[in-house]
Motif scaffolding. Sequence first.
Motif, short mmCIF file in Angstrom:
data_model
loop_
_atom_site.label_atom_id
_atom_site.label_comp_id
_atom_site.label_asym_id
_atom_site.label_seq_id
_atom_site.Cartn_x
_atom_site.Cartn_y
_atom_site.Cartn_z
N UNK A 159 -8.39 2.02 -7.15
CA UNK A 159 -8.60 0.63 -7.05
C UNK A 159 -7.55 -0.05 -6.26
N UNK A 160 -6.38 0.26 -5.94
CA UNK A 160 -5.31 -0.40 -5.12
C UNK A 160 -5.55 0.05 -3.93
N UNK A 161 -5.71 1.53 -3.70
CA UNK A 161 -5.50 2.20 -2.30
C UNK A 161 -7.05 2.45 -1.93
N UNK A 162 -8.12 2.73 -2.53
CA UNK A 162 -9.18 3.14 -2.00
C UNK A 162 -9.40 4.73 -1.61
N UNK A 163 -8.79 5.52 -2.15
CA UNK A 163 -8.84 6.78 -2.09
C UNK A 163 -9.28 7.68 -3.55
N UNK A 210 1.01 -1.13 -0.05
CA UNK A 210 0.15 0.02 -0.01
C UNK A 210 0.77 1.21 -0.11
N UNK A 211 1.95 1.18 0.74
CA UNK A 211 2.86 2.42 0.90
C UNK A 211 3.49 2.68 -0.61
N UNK A 212 3.97 1.58 -1.23
CA UNK A 212 4.68 1.63 -2.44
C UNK A 212 3.71 2.09 -3.50
N UNK A 213 2.36 1.73 -3.24
CA UNK A 213 1.37 2.17 -4.08
C UNK A 213 1.15 3.77 -4.15
N UNK A 214 1.11 4.26 -2.70
CA UNK A 214 1.01 5.72 -2.60
C UNK A 214 2.17 6.21 -3.24
N UNK A 215 3.34 5.71 -3.11
CA UNK A 215 4.39 6.62 -4.03
C UNK A 215 4.31 6.42 -5.46
N UNK A 216 3.70 5.42 -6.05
CA UNK A 216 3.26 5.14 -7.56
C UNK A 216 2.44 6.37 -8.00
N UNK A 219 -16.78 5.30 -8.13
CA UNK A 219 -17.13 3.98 -8.57
C UNK A 219 -15.77 3.06 -8.42
N UNK A 220 -14.36 3.84 -8.89
CA UNK A 220 -13.18 3.09 -8.83
C UNK A 220 -13.18 2.49 -7.25
N UNK A 221 -13.30 3.82 -6.35
CA UNK A 221 -13.10 3.26 -4.80
C UNK A 221 -13.82 2.22 -4.56
N UNK A 222 -15.00 2.15 -5.02
CA UNK A 222 -15.99 0.90 -4.56
C UNK A 222 -15.39 -0.25 -4.79
N UNK A 223 -14.66 -0.25 -5.97
CA UNK A 223 -14.04 -1.76 -6.43
C UNK A 223 -12.95 -2.14 -5.45
N UNK A 224 -12.03 -1.16 -4.69
CA UNK A 224 -11.28 -1.57 -3.76
C UNK A 224 -12.09 -2.34 -2.78
N UNK A 225 -12.91 -1.55 -2.12
CA UNK A 225 -13.68 -2.07 -0.96
C UNK A 225 -14.37 -3.58 -1.33
N UNK A 226 -14.94 -3.68 -2.39
CA UNK A 226 -15.66 -4.87 -2.90
C UNK A 226 -14.47 -5.83 -2.88
N UNK A 227 -13.40 -5.61 -3.56
CA UNK A 227 -12.38 -6.69 -3.59
C UNK A 227 -11.80 -6.96 -2.32
N UNK A 228 -11.31 -5.96 -1.51
CA UNK A 228 -11.08 -6.31 -0.05
C UNK A 228 -11.70 -7.30 0.68
N UNK A 261 -3.59 6.47 -12.58
CA UNK A 261 -3.57 7.39 -11.33
C UNK A 261 -5.06 6.66 -10.62
N UNK A 262 -6.06 6.66 -11.53
CA UNK A 262 -7.38 6.14 -10.86
C UNK A 262 -7.12 4.56 -10.46
N UNK A 263 -6.39 3.73 -11.45
CA UNK A 263 -6.34 2.22 -11.01
C UNK A 263 -5.63 2.33 -9.65
N UNK A 264 -4.47 3.18 -9.80
CA UNK A 264 -3.58 2.76 -8.28
C UNK A 264 -4.33 3.61 -7.23
N UNK A 265 -4.75 4.75 -7.27
CA UNK A 265 -5.16 5.44 -6.10
C UNK A 265 -6.55 5.10 -5.74
#
Length: 360
Positions: free
Chosen positions: A136-140, A104-110, A230-239, A130-134
């Motif tokens: 979907x991967x991070x949830x923000x 997650x931290x390395x994703x925040x740097x990316x 919508x992208x953020x919801x995919x993080x929480x659904x996946x997690x 940016x939308x994919x990483x921030x």
Amino acid sequence: QDAFVAFHVDKVLVSKYLKSLQIGELAPDQPSIEPTKNKMLVKDFRELRATVEKMGLLEPNQLFFFLHLVHILLLDTAAWLILFYFGTSLMPFIVSLVVLTISQVQASWLQHDLGHLSVFRKTKWNHLLHKFVMCHLIGASAKWWTLLHSRHHAKPNCFQKDPDIDMHPFLFTLGKKFSVELGIKKKKYMPYNHQHKYFFITLPPLLFPTYFHCHTFYIAYTKRYWADLAWMLTFYIRFFFTYGSLLEIKSLLAYYFIFRMLESSWFVWVSQMNHIPMDIYYDNNLDWVSTQLQATCNVEQSLFNDWFTGHLNFQIEHHLFPTMPRHNYWKVAPLVKSLCAKHGLEYQCKPLLTAFADIV
């Protein structure tokens, strides 16, 4: 101006939006540099900027960023596989937490690189990834981050302009000048004489799981960033789908909150070591270089420091050239040092642990 040049990759495109704002030209006898700005420093920095562009230091190495993304995805997958193969007892639980935190931290740097448009030369590709990483991967929200972080870069450590120091004076009192000012006015919201102690149990572990969590959703909703939501919801659904299949609800919530606390602690110590110990005051309308130098400092280079901080150990170079790919910071650093030496500007560079201690 230098800020305009620093922030925009496609200057032809953004210049089109400025045509409707043009009200005239300066008269021949009007100065083009304001009195508060160092004319010679502005001239020399613009020459340095031209040199940087000729050297190709603004061109990204996409293999570097691809490999960085791959190692993030591998760690993200490994965090779940550890629980899947070794069970949910204490030791696999802890190891999985650590691995996911690193991812997650390395994703925040990316996402930081993508938000600054430094991964692709095409702006739209930066925004998309940016939308994919921030999101979907991070949830923000990616747009939430861009909104706040662009203001920080424009006026770092300037009270009421830099959102990163909005905690003054409600939670902490920041900077030597502001501390004295609050003392004279006798404004007291917190026991500031103990802030170096309560810092450890407030800002580092709680910034992400409390304030950022709420704020990113609030801004995304009120500003109608529907795509981000919508992208953020995919993080929480996946997690919650993947980890919920392995953990009971109490363990799942504990897992989520703990990794957010660990992620938050790592992020806060790294992000604040470059700014909090520096000058914090009102905006004095200085030139671009002076504004960035008085508010930023560097941390010594090493392979570990580069990876651990996402190259934010080169904070001075990053603030002067925010769209520069991070793998080129070390190449421009000697040129920036020479510019600072010529104009008598302090170029601070510290060991990592010293930088952490200076926060306290």
